[in-house]
Motif scaffolding. Sequence first.
Motif, PDB file in Angstrom:
ATOM      1  N   LEU A  69       0.857  -1.188   0.000  1.00 59.10           N
ATOM      2  CA  LEU A  69       0.000   0.000   0.000  1.00 59.10           C
ATOM      3  C   LEU A  69       0.894   1.240   0.000  1.00 59.10           C
ATOM      4  O   LEU A  69       1.063   1.919   1.005  1.00 59.10           O
ATOM      5  N   ILE A  70       1.471   1.521  -1.143  1.00 54.22           N
ATOM      6  CA  ILE A  70       2.444   2.603  -1.254  1.00 54.22           C
ATOM      7  C   ILE A  70       1.792   3.967  -1.039  1.00 54.22           C
ATOM      8  O   ILE A  70       2.473   4.952  -0.754  1.00 54.22           O
ATOM      9  N   SER A  71       0.468   4.037  -1.105  1.00 50.25           N
ATOM     10  CA  SER A  71      -0.238   5.300  -0.879  1.00 50.25           C
ATOM     11  C   SER A  71      -0.693   5.459   0.573  1.00 50.25           C
ATOM     12  O   SER A  71      -1.405   6.402   0.900  1.00 50.25           O
ATOM     13  N   GLY A  72      -0.275   4.562   1.463  1.00 50.79           N
ATOM     14  CA  GLY A  72      -0.658   4.667   2.870  1.00 50.79           C
ATOM     15  C   GLY A  72      -0.129   5.945   3.499  1.00 50.79           C
ATOM     16  O   GLY A  72       0.878   6.506   3.042  1.00 50.79           O
ATOM     17  N   ALA A  95      19.335  -2.288   2.965  1.00 48.89           N
ATOM     18  CA  ALA A  95      19.945  -1.845   1.712  1.00 48.89           C
ATOM     19  C   ALA A  95      19.014  -0.921   0.932  1.00 48.89           C
ATOM     20  O   ALA A  95      19.449   0.110   0.406  1.00 48.89           O
ATOM     21  N   ALA A  96      17.739  -1.284   0.871  1.00 45.16           N
ATOM     22  CA  ALA A  96      16.779  -0.454   0.142  1.00 45.16           C
ATOM     23  C   ALA A  96      16.677   0.937   0.766  1.00 45.16           C
ATOM     24  O   ALA A  96      16.657   1.958   0.066  1.00 45.16           O
ATOM     25  N   ILE A  97      16.629   1.000   2.093  1.00 43.90           N
ATOM     26  CA  ILE A  97      16.514   2.282   2.791  1.00 43.90           C
ATOM     27  C   ILE A  97      17.797   3.096   2.626  1.00 43.90           C
ATOM     28  O   ILE A  97      17.756   4.300   2.336  1.00 43.90           O
ATOM     29  N   ALA A  98      18.947   2.451   2.769  1.00 43.23           N
ATOM     30  CA  ALA A  98      20.234   3.148   2.646  1.00 43.23           C
ATOM     31  C   ALA A  98      20.427   3.740   1.261  1.00 43.23           C
ATOM     32  O   ALA A  98      21.127   4.741   1.097  1.00 43.23           O
ATOM     33  N   ASN A  99      19.784   3.138   0.269  1.00 46.62           N
ATOM     34  CA  ASN A  99      19.959   3.592  -1.107  1.00 46.62           C
ATOM     35  C   ASN A  99      18.739   4.293  -1.677  1.00 46.62           C
ATOM     36  O   ASN A  99      18.639   4.492  -2.890  1.00 46.62           O
ATOM     37  N   GLY A 102      12.429   3.359  -2.458  1.00 43.34           N
ATOM     38  CA  GLY A 102      11.121   3.337  -1.818  1.00 43.34           C
ATOM     39  C   GLY A 102      10.109   2.510  -2.576  1.00 43.34           C
ATOM     40  O   GLY A 102       9.061   3.009  -2.968  1.00 43.34           O
ATOM     41  N   SER A 103      10.399   1.225  -2.797  1.00 47.80           N
ATOM     42  CA  SER A 103       9.533   0.383  -3.637  1.00 47.80           C
ATOM     43  C   SER A 103       8.361  -0.233  -2.888  1.00 47.80           C
ATOM     44  O   SER A 103       7.489  -0.822  -3.498  1.00 47.80           O
ATOM     45  N   ASN A 104       8.348  -0.132  -1.543  1.00 46.27           N
ATOM     46  CA  ASN A 104       7.167  -0.572  -0.795  1.00 46.27           C
ATOM     47  C   ASN A 104       6.935   0.412   0.348  1.00 46.27           C
ATOM     48  O   ASN A 104       7.724   1.346   0.548  1.00 46.27           O
ATOM     49  N   ASP A 111      12.279   6.193   4.319  1.00 43.63           N
ATOM     50  CA  ASP A 111      12.882   7.272   3.547  1.00 43.63           C
ATOM     51  C   ASP A 111      12.292   8.615   3.965  1.00 43.63           C
ATOM     52  O   ASP A 111      13.012   9.595   4.160  1.00 43.63           O
ATOM     53  N   VAL A 112      10.972   8.656   4.123  1.00 46.22           N
ATOM     54  CA  VAL A 112      10.286   9.878   4.564  1.00 46.22           C
ATOM     55  C   VAL A 112      10.751  10.266   5.965  1.00 46.22           C
ATOM     56  O   VAL A 112      10.998  11.451   6.250  1.00 46.22           O
ATOM     57  N   SER A 113      10.894   9.279   6.845  1.00 44.95           N
ATOM     58  CA  SER A 113      11.356   9.574   8.212  1.00 44.95           C
ATOM     59  C   SER A 113      12.725  10.247   8.180  1.00 44.95           C
ATOM     60  O   SER A 113      12.958  11.223   8.906  1.00 44.95           O
TER      61      SER A 113
END
Length: 192
Positions: A69-72, A95-99, A102-104, A111-113
Amino acid sequence: MDKKKIILAATGASGTIYAVSLAKELGKHKNIELHLIISDAALKVMELETGFKPTDLTDHADSVYQQNLISGPPASGSWQHDGMIICPCSMSSLAAIANGMGSNLIHRAADVSLKERRKLILLTRETPLSLIHLRNMETITLAGGTIMPASPGFYHIPETISDLADHMTGRILEQLSIPHDLYTRWGENSWR
């Protein structure tokens, strides 16, 4: 009094016992609004390594979101919160956050935080660590996040696995300035 909005996200790392302990403790606080994001992998790991059910997490949350739910609400910087914990945090999520991937919803909310300078805590659960893991942890730390390896202490004389999970829960709550009585702090018990 306004409630503190806390996001708890569970990924597919081993250690869902930590997420359950944290959800239960956060759910006890009447001044906390708990927003839960659960990955599909977290549900699978929970099934494989514990006797817990998804409701052991969801029953303590005010809102529950699926990872896709990427629009949450947690995906937007205009939706304010008081802290996000990823517990447990897999190395792929790290790894996803460090780079900035934002795919989920978990990765996007983290990332927003970071970009909004809000508290982000990652309870990492892996050993040994590769240089890639360490560099990703460094990147997140430099961006303002807090890395907390799932390394419970033993000075409170734990007797059960739950005691160990509760110790880590207490350490996370301390990072968020949330009071607890989950364990005896260093120096507060009588030493032999």
